[in-house]
Design a protein around this motif. Sequence first.
Motif, PDB file in Angstrom:
ATOM      1  N   UNK A  94      -1.358 -21.771  -4.558  1.00  0.00           N
ATOM      2  CA  UNK A  94      -0.934 -21.444  -5.916  1.00  0.00           C
ATOM      3  C   UNK A  94       0.569 -21.637  -6.087  1.00  0.00           C
ATOM      4  N   UNK A  95       0.944 -22.289  -7.189  1.00  0.00           N
ATOM      5  CA  UNK A  95       2.369 -22.519  -7.469  1.00  0.00           C
ATOM      6  C   UNK A  95       3.070 -21.259  -7.961  1.00  0.00           C
ATOM      7  N   UNK A  96       2.320 -20.372  -8.619  1.00  0.00           N
ATOM      8  CA  UNK A  96       2.908 -19.144  -9.142  1.00  0.00           C
ATOM      9  C   UNK A  96       2.883 -18.040  -8.077  1.00  0.00           C
ATOM     10  N   UNK A  97       3.548 -16.950  -8.381  1.00  0.00           N
ATOM     11  CA  UNK A  97       3.667 -15.906  -7.365  1.00  0.00           C
ATOM     12  C   UNK A  97       2.596 -14.832  -7.518  1.00  0.00           C
ATOM     13  N   UNK A  98       2.190 -14.300  -6.380  1.00  0.00           N
ATOM     14  CA  UNK A  98       1.237 -13.201  -6.347  1.00  0.00           C
ATOM     15  C   UNK A  98       1.955 -11.923  -6.766  1.00  0.00           C
ATOM     16  N   UNK A  99       1.374 -11.212  -7.755  1.00  0.00           N
ATOM     17  CA  UNK A  99       2.014 -10.014  -8.289  1.00  0.00           C
ATOM     18  C   UNK A  99       1.347  -8.720  -7.842  1.00  0.00           C
ATOM     19  N   UNK A 100       0.128  -8.815  -7.305  1.00  0.00           N
ATOM     20  CA  UNK A 100      -0.546  -7.597  -6.871  1.00  0.00           C
ATOM     21  C   UNK A 100      -1.971  -7.874  -6.439  1.00  0.00           C
ATOM     22  N   UNK A 101      -2.554  -6.897  -5.726  1.00  0.00           N
ATOM     23  CA  UNK A 101      -3.925  -7.010  -5.212  1.00  0.00           C
ATOM     24  C   UNK A 101      -4.679  -5.735  -5.567  1.00  0.00           C
ATOM     25  N   UNK A 102      -5.929  -5.887  -6.003  1.00  0.00           N
ATOM     26  CA  UNK A 102      -6.795  -4.742  -6.267  1.00  0.00           C
ATOM     27  C   UNK A 102      -8.001  -4.803  -5.335  1.00  0.00           C
ATOM     28  N   UNK A 103      -8.401  -3.641  -4.826  1.00  0.00           N
ATOM     29  CA  UNK A 103      -9.598  -3.543  -4.005  1.00  0.00           C
ATOM     30  C   UNK A 103     -10.574  -2.560  -4.646  1.00  0.00           C
ATOM     31  N   UNK A 104     -11.852  -2.939  -4.670  1.00  0.00           N
ATOM     32  CA  UNK A 104     -12.893  -2.042  -5.143  1.00  0.00           C
ATOM     33  C   UNK A 104     -13.956  -1.887  -4.066  1.00  0.00           C
ATOM     34  N   UNK A 105     -14.441  -0.656  -3.879  1.00  0.00           N
ATOM     35  CA  UNK A 105     -15.510  -0.410  -2.919  1.00  0.00           C
ATOM     36  C   UNK A 105     -16.246   0.856  -3.306  1.00  0.00           C
ATOM     37  N   UNK A 106     -17.462   1.007  -2.787  1.00  0.00           N
ATOM     38  CA  UNK A 106     -18.214   2.240  -3.010  1.00  0.00           C
ATOM     39  C   UNK A 106     -17.567   3.372  -2.235  1.00  0.00           C
ATOM     40  N   UNK A 107     -17.336   4.487  -2.905  1.00  0.00           N
ATOM     41  CA  UNK A 107     -16.760   5.623  -2.194  1.00  0.00           C
ATOM     42  C   UNK A 107     -15.922   6.491  -3.107  1.00  0.00           C
ATOM     43  N   UNK A 108     -15.237   7.440  -2.504  1.00  0.00           N
ATOM     44  CA  UNK A 108     -14.348   8.351  -3.223  1.00  0.00           C
ATOM     45  C   UNK A 108     -12.913   7.954  -2.939  1.00  0.00           C
ATOM     46  N   UNK A 109     -12.197   7.621  -4.000  1.00  0.00           N
ATOM     47  CA  UNK A 109     -10.810   7.159  -3.865  1.00  0.00           C
ATOM     48  C   UNK A 109      -9.928   8.012  -4.759  1.00  0.00           C
ATOM     49  N   UNK A 110      -8.850   8.496  -4.205  1.00  0.00           N
ATOM     50  CA  UNK A 110      -7.942   9.349  -4.976  1.00  0.00           C
ATOM     51  C   UNK A 110      -6.509   9.045  -4.566  1.00  0.00           C
ATOM     52  N   UNK A 111      -5.662   8.809  -5.563  1.00  0.00           N
ATOM     53  CA  UNK A 111      -4.250   8.495  -5.343  1.00  0.00           C
ATOM     54  C   UNK A 111      -4.088   7.372  -4.316  1.00  0.00           C
ATOM     55  N   UNK A 112      -4.913   6.342  -4.495  1.00  0.00           N
ATOM     56  CA  UNK A 112      -4.849   5.117  -3.692  1.00  0.00           C
ATOM     57  C   UNK A 112      -5.227   5.318  -2.228  1.00  0.00           C
ATOM     58  N   UNK A 113      -5.957   6.388  -1.942  1.00  0.00           N
ATOM     59  CA  UNK A 113      -6.431   6.646  -0.581  1.00  0.00           C
ATOM     60  C   UNK A 113      -7.956   6.748  -0.582  1.00  0.00           C
ATOM     61  N   UNK A 114      -8.587   6.237   0.464  1.00  0.00           N
ATOM     62  CA  UNK A 114     -10.044   6.291   0.599  1.00  0.00           C
ATOM     63  C   UNK A 114     -10.426   7.605   1.275  1.00  0.00           C
ATOM     64  N   UNK A 115     -10.989   8.528   0.497  1.00  0.00           N
ATOM     65  CA  UNK A 115     -11.376   9.831   1.031  1.00  0.00           C
ATOM     66  C   UNK A 115     -12.806   9.824   1.556  1.00  0.00           C
TER      67      UNK A 115
END
Length: 394
Positions: free
Chosen positions: A135-156
Motif C-alpha cells: 500500500x502506498x498510503x500509511x496504516x493508521x490503525x488496526x481493529x481486532x474482533x473476537x468472541x469474548x468479553x473485552x473491556x478497556x481494550x483488554x481480553x477478559x
Amino acid sequence: MIINKHIMRTTNEKQVLQQIVNAGPISRSQISRNLSLNKVTVSDIYSQLLHEGLIREVGHGVSTRNGGRKPVMALLNVGYGYVVSINILRQRFSMITSRLDGRSENYASVSTRDVDLTTVLDMIDEKIAATVAENDNRLLGIAFGLDGTIYENQILGASLKGFKNFDLAKYFSDKFQVPVVLENLANESAIFERDFAGEGLYKNLISVTIRDQVSAGIITEGHLYRGHNGEAGNIGTCPLADRYQEKNVQTVNQYVAEGTVLQRIMAYQKLDRVDVNRIRRDYLGHRPELLAILDEFSYYLAKVLGNLSNTFAPDAIIVNAPILELLPEMMDSVRKYVDDMAILRKAPLLLTKNAKEASLKGGASAIIHKALGLDDLQLTFSNQRSAVLEGVES
C-alpha cells in the motif's frame, strides 16, 4: 462556570471534522451554520485540517440566491491513510482494509485449523506486513474482533484458547506503531448497523451475532453499551428451558450457536464438513431431517430475540448469522414464534445486510473513530454522495 479554552478548541475541531466526514462535500459557511460557530473559528480549523492533509478541496458549490462567490467544497481525504480490521474465529481469521470513508477492499479469509496461538499471531503479522508493503498510503490503525468479553481494550474472557488476558492490542501496536482497538464481534456488528446499514436511523438497536457463541451488541441512544467490565450482551451462557421438558435447562449456545446447529446438520448428512449447497438443496427439497433441525433453531432463537425485545425495547433487532444468510426464508419462522410469545414489546426483526463483513466493517468504523480522534462522535458511512460541483479534482 469556567470553560477550559483548550477543551473548547478540541471540541470545535472534532465537530468540524465530523461535519466534513458526515456531510461532505461541504463548505466552511455551511459548517459554521450547522454548528453555530463563527466563521473565523471554522476557517481556522478548516485551514489546519487542510494543511495536515486530512481534508481536500473538490471544487465549488452553488452560490447563494443573492449571488456572490461560489463556496469552496471540502471532503475527507480518503487517501490520507487506511485501517485494517481483523476478526479471529475458532478455525480462521478474516481481514479487510478500509479507507477513512469506510469503503472496504481486499477481503481475505485464512484458515487456522489445528494451528496454535503463536502461529496464528505470526500469520496475522505476515498478512498485515504484506498489506503495508503493498500500500502506498500509511496504516493508521488496526481493529481486532473476537468472541469474548473485552473491556478497556483488554481480553477478559475468550472462547479461543490462549487469548484470555493476552495483551493483543499492545502486541500489534508495538509491532506496527499504530493504535489498536479490540472489540467483541457482536459489538462490532452493532457498530456496523449504526454507522453503515442504518445510517443513523436506529438510535436504539440490538445486533445478535451467531458464531462460535451467541452474543448481543447493544446500542442505546447512539452509543455502544458495554455494561459492567464489558459483560453486556453475553447471552450465550444464559439458561434456556428445553422445548419439550422444561426441567431440562441448557445454555443459549447449546441450542443456537453456529457450531451446534452445523454439527447436527453434518451428522444427519453423514459428512465431516459443511456443504452449504447441500444444505440449501435439502431445505428447498423439504428434507424432513433438516427442517426439524432448523425448526428447533428457529424456536430457540425466537425465545432469545423475544426476551431481548421485551427487556430492552429497541427500535430494531438485527440478526447476523451465516445460516440465516444462506436460508433467509427461515426468518419467517423466527418471526412467527416471536409473535406467538406473550410479550408486550415486539421489535422489528431484521437480517443484517452484510453477514460476512458486518463485524469487520464495524471494527473498521471503531478504529477510524480512533484514528481521527472522534471516539465520542457519530460518524455515518454511506455510498458516494451526489453533489453539485464544478472543477472537481480527480
